[in-house]
Design a protein around this motif. Structure first.
Motif, PDB file in Angstrom:
ATOM      1  N   LEU A  49      32.374  19.107  64.413  1.00  0.00           N
ATOM      2  CA  LEU A  49      32.730  20.331  63.713  1.00  0.00           C
ATOM      3  C   LEU A  49      31.734  20.536  62.578  1.00  0.00           C
ATOM      4  O   LEU A  49      31.223  19.554  62.028  1.00  0.00           O
ATOM      5  CB  LEU A  49      34.147  20.235  63.137  1.00  0.00           C
ATOM      6  CG  LEU A  49      35.281  20.145  64.148  1.00  0.00           C
ATOM      7  CD1 LEU A  49      36.590  19.777  63.452  1.00  0.00           C
ATOM      8  CD2 LEU A  49      35.441  21.456  64.896  1.00  0.00           C
ATOM      9  N   PRO A  50      31.448  21.774  62.208  1.00  0.00           N
ATOM     10  CA  PRO A  50      30.507  22.015  61.112  1.00  0.00           C
ATOM     11  C   PRO A  50      31.010  21.387  59.809  1.00  0.00           C
ATOM     12  O   PRO A  50      32.154  21.608  59.409  1.00  0.00           O
ATOM     13  CB  PRO A  50      30.454  23.536  60.988  1.00  0.00           C
ATOM     14  CG  PRO A  50      31.106  24.077  62.213  1.00  0.00           C
ATOM     15  CD  PRO A  50      31.976  23.001  62.767  1.00  0.00           C
ATOM     16  N   VAL A  51      30.166  20.589  59.178  1.00  0.00           N
ATOM     17  CA  VAL A  51      30.541  19.884  57.945  1.00  0.00           C
ATOM     18  C   VAL A  51      30.904  20.868  56.840  1.00  0.00           C
ATOM     19  O   VAL A  51      31.768  20.587  56.017  1.00  0.00           O
ATOM     20  CB  VAL A  51      29.409  18.936  57.501  1.00  0.00           C
ATOM     21  CG1 VAL A  51      29.711  18.310  56.155  1.00  0.00           C
ATOM     22  CG2 VAL A  51      29.187  17.853  58.551  1.00  0.00           C
ATOM     23  N   ASN A  52      30.277  22.011  56.819  1.00  0.00           N
ATOM     24  CA  ASN A  52      30.555  23.005  55.775  1.00  0.00           C
ATOM     25  C   ASN A  52      31.722  23.922  56.132  1.00  0.00           C
ATOM     26  O   ASN A  52      32.033  24.841  55.393  1.00  0.00           O
ATOM     27  CB  ASN A  52      29.301  23.837  55.500  1.00  0.00           C
ATOM     28  CG  ASN A  52      28.189  22.978  54.957  1.00  0.00           C
ATOM     29  OD1 ASN A  52      28.425  21.958  54.324  1.00  0.00           O
ATOM     30  ND2 ASN A  52      26.963  23.372  55.224  1.00  0.00           N
ATOM     31  N   GLU A  53      32.356  23.692  57.269  1.00  0.00           N
ATOM     32  CA  GLU A  53      33.479  24.507  57.728  1.00  0.00           C
ATOM     33  C   GLU A  53      34.733  24.120  56.958  1.00  0.00           C
ATOM     34  O   GLU A  53      35.278  23.040  57.149  1.00  0.00           O
ATOM     35  CB  GLU A  53      33.697  24.289  59.234  1.00  0.00           C
ATOM     36  CG  GLU A  53      34.928  24.941  59.800  1.00  0.00           C
ATOM     37  CD  GLU A  53      34.829  26.442  59.801  1.00  0.00           C
ATOM     38  OE1 GLU A  53      35.831  27.082  59.448  1.00  0.00           O
ATOM     39  OE2 GLU A  53      33.772  26.967  60.135  1.00  0.00           O
ATOM     40  N   LEU A  54      35.164  24.987  56.071  1.00  0.00           N
ATOM     41  CA  LEU A  54      36.339  24.701  55.259  1.00  0.00           C
ATOM     42  C   LEU A  54      37.478  25.668  55.577  1.00  0.00           C
ATOM     43  O   LEU A  54      38.394  25.836  54.786  1.00  0.00           O
ATOM     44  CB  LEU A  54      35.987  24.783  53.771  1.00  0.00           C
ATOM     45  CG  LEU A  54      34.891  23.846  53.285  1.00  0.00           C
ATOM     46  CD1 LEU A  54      34.606  24.082  51.811  1.00  0.00           C
ATOM     47  CD2 LEU A  54      35.250  22.391  53.535  1.00  0.00           C
ATOM     48  N   ASN A  55      37.424  26.289  56.747  1.00  0.00           N
ATOM     49  CA  ASN A  55      38.422  27.306  57.087  1.00  0.00           C
ATOM     50  C   ASN A  55      39.598  26.763  57.880  1.00  0.00           C
ATOM     51  O   ASN A  55      40.398  27.543  58.376  1.00  0.00           O
ATOM     52  CB  ASN A  55      37.763  28.448  57.867  1.00  0.00           C
ATOM     53  CG  ASN A  55      36.854  29.262  56.984  1.00  0.00           C
ATOM     54  OD1 ASN A  55      37.089  29.384  55.788  1.00  0.00           O
ATOM     55  ND2 ASN A  55      35.799  29.797  57.549  1.00  0.00           N
ATOM     56  N   THR A  56      39.694  25.451  58.022  1.00  0.00           N
ATOM     57  CA  THR A  56      40.834  24.874  58.714  1.00  0.00           C
ATOM     58  C   THR A  56      41.188  23.537  58.106  1.00  0.00           C
ATOM     59  O   THR A  56      40.315  22.803  57.650  1.00  0.00           O
ATOM     60  CB  THR A  56      40.578  24.709  60.228  1.00  0.00           C
ATOM     61  OG1 THR A  56      41.774  24.182  60.844  1.00  0.00           O
ATOM     62  CG2 THR A  56      39.427  23.786  60.518  1.00  0.00           C
ATOM     63  N   VAL A  57      42.474  23.258  58.084  1.00  0.00           N
ATOM     64  CA  VAL A  57      42.940  21.920  57.784  1.00  0.00           C
ATOM     65  C   VAL A  57      42.714  21.132  59.075  1.00  0.00           C
ATOM     66  O   VAL A  57      42.838  21.681  60.174  1.00  0.00           O
ATOM     67  CB  VAL A  57      44.434  21.932  57.390  1.00  0.00           C
ATOM     68  CG1 VAL A  57      44.989  20.540  57.229  1.00  0.00           C
ATOM     69  CG2 VAL A  57      44.638  22.740  56.124  1.00  0.00           C
ATOM     70  N   VAL A  58      42.352  19.866  58.955  1.00  0.00           N
ATOM     71  CA  VAL A  58      42.086  19.024  60.119  1.00  0.00           C
ATOM     72  C   VAL A  58      43.050  17.844  60.076  1.00  0.00           C
ATOM     73  O   VAL A  58      43.263  17.259  59.019  1.00  0.00           O
ATOM     74  CB  VAL A  58      40.622  18.517  60.116  1.00  0.00           C
ATOM     75  CG1 VAL A  58      40.369  17.555  61.263  1.00  0.00           C
ATOM     76  CG2 VAL A  58      39.643  19.690  60.168  1.00  0.00           C
ATOM     77  N   LEU A  59      43.620  17.515  61.222  1.00  0.00           N
ATOM     78  CA  LEU A  59      44.453  16.325  61.346  1.00  0.00           C
ATOM     79  C   LEU A  59      43.744  15.365  62.273  1.00  0.00           C
ATOM     80  O   LEU A  59      43.398  15.715  63.405  1.00  0.00           O
ATOM     81  CB  LEU A  59      45.838  16.680  61.893  1.00  0.00           C
ATOM     82  CG  LEU A  59      46.773  15.495  62.157  1.00  0.00           C
ATOM     83  CD1 LEU A  59      47.126  14.776  60.850  1.00  0.00           C
ATOM     84  CD2 LEU A  59      48.034  15.965  62.863  1.00  0.00           C
ATOM     85  N   TYR A  60      43.518  14.152  61.789  1.00  0.00           N
ATOM     86  CA  TYR A  60      42.907  13.095  62.585  1.00  0.00           C
ATOM     87  C   TYR A  60      43.996  12.072  62.856  1.00  0.00           C
ATOM     88  O   TYR A  60      44.487  11.420  61.932  1.00  0.00           O
ATOM     89  CB  TYR A  60      41.736  12.482  61.813  1.00  0.00           C
ATOM     90  CG  TYR A  60      41.008  11.383  62.543  1.00  0.00           C
ATOM     91  CD1 TYR A  60      40.292  11.656  63.698  1.00  0.00           C
ATOM     92  CD2 TYR A  60      41.027  10.081  62.064  1.00  0.00           C
ATOM     93  CE1 TYR A  60      39.604  10.658  64.364  1.00  0.00           C
ATOM     94  CE2 TYR A  60      40.337   9.075  62.723  1.00  0.00           C
ATOM     95  CZ  TYR A  60      39.639   9.368  63.867  1.00  0.00           C
ATOM     96  OH  TYR A  60      38.969   8.366  64.530  1.00  0.00           O
ATOM     97  N   SER A  61      44.432  11.969  64.111  1.00  0.00           N
ATOM     98  CA  SER A  61      45.551  11.102  64.469  1.00  0.00           C
ATOM     99  C   SER A  61      45.288  10.413  65.804  1.00  0.00           C
ATOM    100  O   SER A  61      45.029  11.084  66.806  1.00  0.00           O
ATOM    101  CB  SER A  61      46.835  11.931  64.553  1.00  0.00           C
ATOM    102  OG  SER A  61      47.931  11.138  64.919  1.00  0.00           O
ATOM    103  N   ASN A  62      45.349   9.096  65.804  1.00  0.00           N
ATOM    104  CA  ASN A  62      45.134   8.305  67.029  1.00  0.00           C
ATOM    105  C   ASN A  62      43.848   8.693  67.754  1.00  0.00           C
ATOM    106  O   ASN A  62      43.829   8.835  68.970  1.00  0.00           O
ATOM    107  CB  ASN A  62      46.331   8.432  67.974  1.00  0.00           C
ATOM    108  CG  ASN A  62      47.552   7.727  67.435  1.00  0.00           C
ATOM    109  OD1 ASN A  62      47.449   6.704  66.762  1.00  0.00           O
ATOM    110  ND2 ASN A  62      48.712   8.286  67.702  1.00  0.00           N
ATOM    111  N   GLY A  63      42.781   8.897  66.990  1.00  0.00           N
ATOM    112  CA  GLY A  63      41.494   9.225  67.586  1.00  0.00           C
ATOM    113  C   GLY A  63      41.370  10.663  68.039  1.00  0.00           C
ATOM    114  O   GLY A  63      40.336  11.053  68.574  1.00  0.00           O
ATOM    115  N   LYS A  64      42.398  11.480  67.853  1.00  0.00           N
ATOM    116  CA  LYS A  64      42.365  12.885  68.251  1.00  0.00           C
ATOM    117  C   LYS A  64      42.205  13.752  67.010  1.00  0.00           C
ATOM    118  O   LYS A  64      42.697  13.431  65.939  1.00  0.00           O
ATOM    119  CB  LYS A  64      43.657  13.289  68.962  1.00  0.00           C
ATOM    120  CG  LYS A  64      43.860  12.611  70.295  1.00  0.00           C
ATOM    121  CD  LYS A  64      45.144  13.098  70.923  1.00  0.00           C
ATOM    122  CE  LYS A  64      45.419  12.351  72.218  1.00  0.00           C
ATOM    123  NZ  LYS A  64      46.733  12.680  72.756  1.00  0.00           N
TER     124      LYS A  64
END
Length: 130
Positions: A49-64
């Motif tokens: 994902l673009p490092v400068n992309e701040l338009n979404t919250v991201v959930l990192y869970s179980n490698g997903k």
């Protein structure tokens, strides 16, 4: 590893979202990191994902990686109990859910404001932030 919620650290709406999760998650199932942090940038890079992309919250869970409207729904699933009732919104097609999510994301600074710096957690919450 606990699920990690990555959020825009200067967005007042995002900070409010994080504060709500902290309040409804007294067991500490989730950890948090600002998208602007080194850890946040690493996860974004790994997720392509673009490092400068701040338009979404991201959930990192179980490698997903979950983004956009899938994030709050997955958080509700992981919280369990009453929160699972919100999974009814999965019946709404993802494209429509994401269109609404993106509209709010585009306007969040205008509607909710922006902080000068990232939130600093209290000493009690410090271990939940990466």
């Amino acid at each position: 590893m606990k699920p990690i919620i990555l959020f825009d650290g200067v967005c007042n709406l995002c900070n409010g979202f994080v504060q709500t999760i902290i309040r409804v998650d007294p067991q500490g199932k989730f950890q948090f990191a600002a998208l602007q942090s080194e850890f946040g940038k690493e996860v974004m890079t790994k997720a392509q994902l673009p490092v400068n992309e701040l338009n979404t919250v991201v959930l990192y869970s179980n490698g997903k990686i979950f983004t956009h409207s899938d994030v709050p729904l997955e958080i509700c699933r992981l919280l369990g109990g009453f929160w699972r009732l919100f999974l009814i919104f999965k019946l709404i097609p993802r494209a429509l859910r994401n269109r609404i999510y993106n509209w709010v994301a585009r306007n969040r600074y205008r509607w909710f404001g922006k902080s000068e710096s990232c939130m600093i957690p209290t000493p009690e919450l410090r271990q939940r932030f990466l």
